[in-house]
Scaffold this motif. Structure first.
Motif, PDB file in Angstrom:
ATOM      1  N   PHE A  59      41.188  28.187  50.270  1.00 43.13           N
ATOM      2  CA  PHE A  59      41.340  27.174  49.230  1.00 43.13           C
ATOM      3  C   PHE A  59      42.554  27.471  48.348  1.00 43.13           C
ATOM      4  O   PHE A  59      43.372  26.575  48.088  1.00 43.13           O
ATOM      5  CB  PHE A  59      40.069  27.095  48.379  1.00 43.13           C
ATOM      6  CG  PHE A  59      40.220  26.235  47.172  1.00 43.13           C
ATOM      7  CD1 PHE A  59      40.228  24.859  47.275  1.00 43.13           C
ATOM      8  CD2 PHE A  59      40.378  26.807  45.918  1.00 43.13           C
ATOM      9  CE1 PHE A  59      40.382  24.057  46.154  1.00 43.13           C
ATOM     10  CE2 PHE A  59      40.531  26.016  44.792  1.00 43.13           C
ATOM     11  CZ  PHE A  59      40.534  24.642  44.914  1.00 43.13           C
ATOM     12  N   LEU A  60      42.684  28.701  47.906  1.00 40.63           N
ATOM     13  CA  LEU A  60      43.822  29.066  47.060  1.00 40.63           C
ATOM     14  C   LEU A  60      45.146  28.928  47.805  1.00 40.63           C
ATOM     15  O   LEU A  60      46.132  28.442  47.256  1.00 40.63           O
ATOM     16  CB  LEU A  60      43.655  30.489  46.526  1.00 40.63           C
ATOM     17  CG  LEU A  60      42.542  30.675  45.498  1.00 40.63           C
ATOM     18  CD1 LEU A  60      42.364  32.144  45.178  1.00 40.63           C
ATOM     19  CD2 LEU A  60      42.838  29.872  44.243  1.00 40.63           C
ATOM     20  N   ARG A  61      45.175  29.338  49.058  1.00 46.99           N
ATOM     21  CA  ARG A  61      46.386  29.249  49.861  1.00 46.99           C
ATOM     22  C   ARG A  61      46.823  27.791  50.040  1.00 46.99           C
ATOM     23  O   ARG A  61      47.991  27.455  49.901  1.00 46.99           O
ATOM     24  CB  ARG A  61      46.127  29.890  51.228  1.00 46.99           C
ATOM     25  CG  ARG A  61      47.266  30.566  51.860  1.00 46.99           C
ATOM     26  CD  ARG A  61      46.951  31.307  53.148  1.00 46.99           C
ATOM     27  NE  ARG A  61      45.770  30.916  53.882  1.00 46.99           N
ATOM     28  CZ  ARG A  61      44.611  31.581  53.888  1.00 46.99           C
ATOM     29  NH1 ARG A  61      44.482  32.680  53.195  1.00 46.99           N
ATOM     30  NH2 ARG A  61      43.598  31.159  54.602  1.00 46.99           N
ATOM     31  N   GLN A  65      50.964  26.135  44.877  1.00 52.13           N
ATOM     32  CA  GLN A  65      52.374  25.905  45.124  1.00 52.13           C
ATOM     33  C   GLN A  65      53.150  27.061  44.526  1.00 52.13           C
ATOM     34  O   GLN A  65      52.765  27.583  43.473  1.00 52.13           O
ATOM     35  CB  GLN A  65      52.836  24.607  44.478  1.00 52.13           C
ATOM     36  CG  GLN A  65      52.214  23.386  45.082  1.00 52.13           C
ATOM     37  CD  GLN A  65      52.765  22.120  44.427  1.00 52.13           C
ATOM     38  OE1 GLN A  65      53.673  22.171  43.612  1.00 52.13           O
ATOM     39  NE2 GLN A  65      52.193  21.000  44.780  1.00 52.13           N
ATOM     40  N   PRO A  66      54.228  27.456  45.182  1.00 57.97           N
ATOM     41  CA  PRO A  66      55.047  28.523  44.605  1.00 57.97           C
ATOM     42  C   PRO A  66      55.574  28.114  43.237  1.00 57.97           C
ATOM     43  O   PRO A  66      55.842  26.936  42.988  1.00 57.97           O
ATOM     44  CB  PRO A  66      56.195  28.683  45.606  1.00 57.97           C
ATOM     45  CG  PRO A  66      55.714  28.036  46.858  1.00 57.97           C
ATOM     46  CD  PRO A  66      54.731  26.995  46.449  1.00 57.97           C
ATOM     47  N   ILE A  67      55.717  29.080  42.359  1.00 55.61           N
ATOM     48  CA  ILE A  67      56.261  28.823  41.023  1.00 55.61           C
ATOM     49  C   ILE A  67      57.698  28.342  41.160  1.00 55.61           C
ATOM     50  O   ILE A  67      58.469  28.880  41.940  1.00 55.61           O
ATOM     51  CB  ILE A  67      56.179  30.097  40.157  1.00 55.61           C
ATOM     52  CG1 ILE A  67      54.720  30.470  39.943  1.00 55.61           C
ATOM     53  CG2 ILE A  67      56.872  29.891  38.821  1.00 55.61           C
ATOM     54  CD1 ILE A  67      54.520  31.789  39.220  1.00 55.61           C
TER      55      ILE A  67
END
Length: 69
Positions: A59-61, A65-67
């Protein structure tokens, strides 16, 4: 009743909705809503839903989104 010492050294494979909420940094009702929307898929092998560690990581992956994006 305490769990045997050997089980304490093994990593947890799944978590309750409250524990999953703590891991994700949200409230338990949010975990319920995410499951209802199909974004989190709990195991229904027991009476209460259990959230496997790999499902929380998935779920987290998939929702992060990358910062700077």
């Amino acid at each position: 009743m305490n769990a045997p010492a050997s089980s304490q050294s093994r990593p947890r494979l799944s978590y309750s909705r409250v524990e999953a909420a703590e891991i994700l940094g949200v409230k338990p009702i949010t975990v319920d809503r995410l499951a209802k929307r199909g974004l989190l898929r709990p195991s229904r092998a027991t009476r209460r839903p259990l959230y496997p560690l790999w499902e929380l990581e998935r779920f987290l992956r998939e929702t992060s989104q990358p910062i700077g994006s």
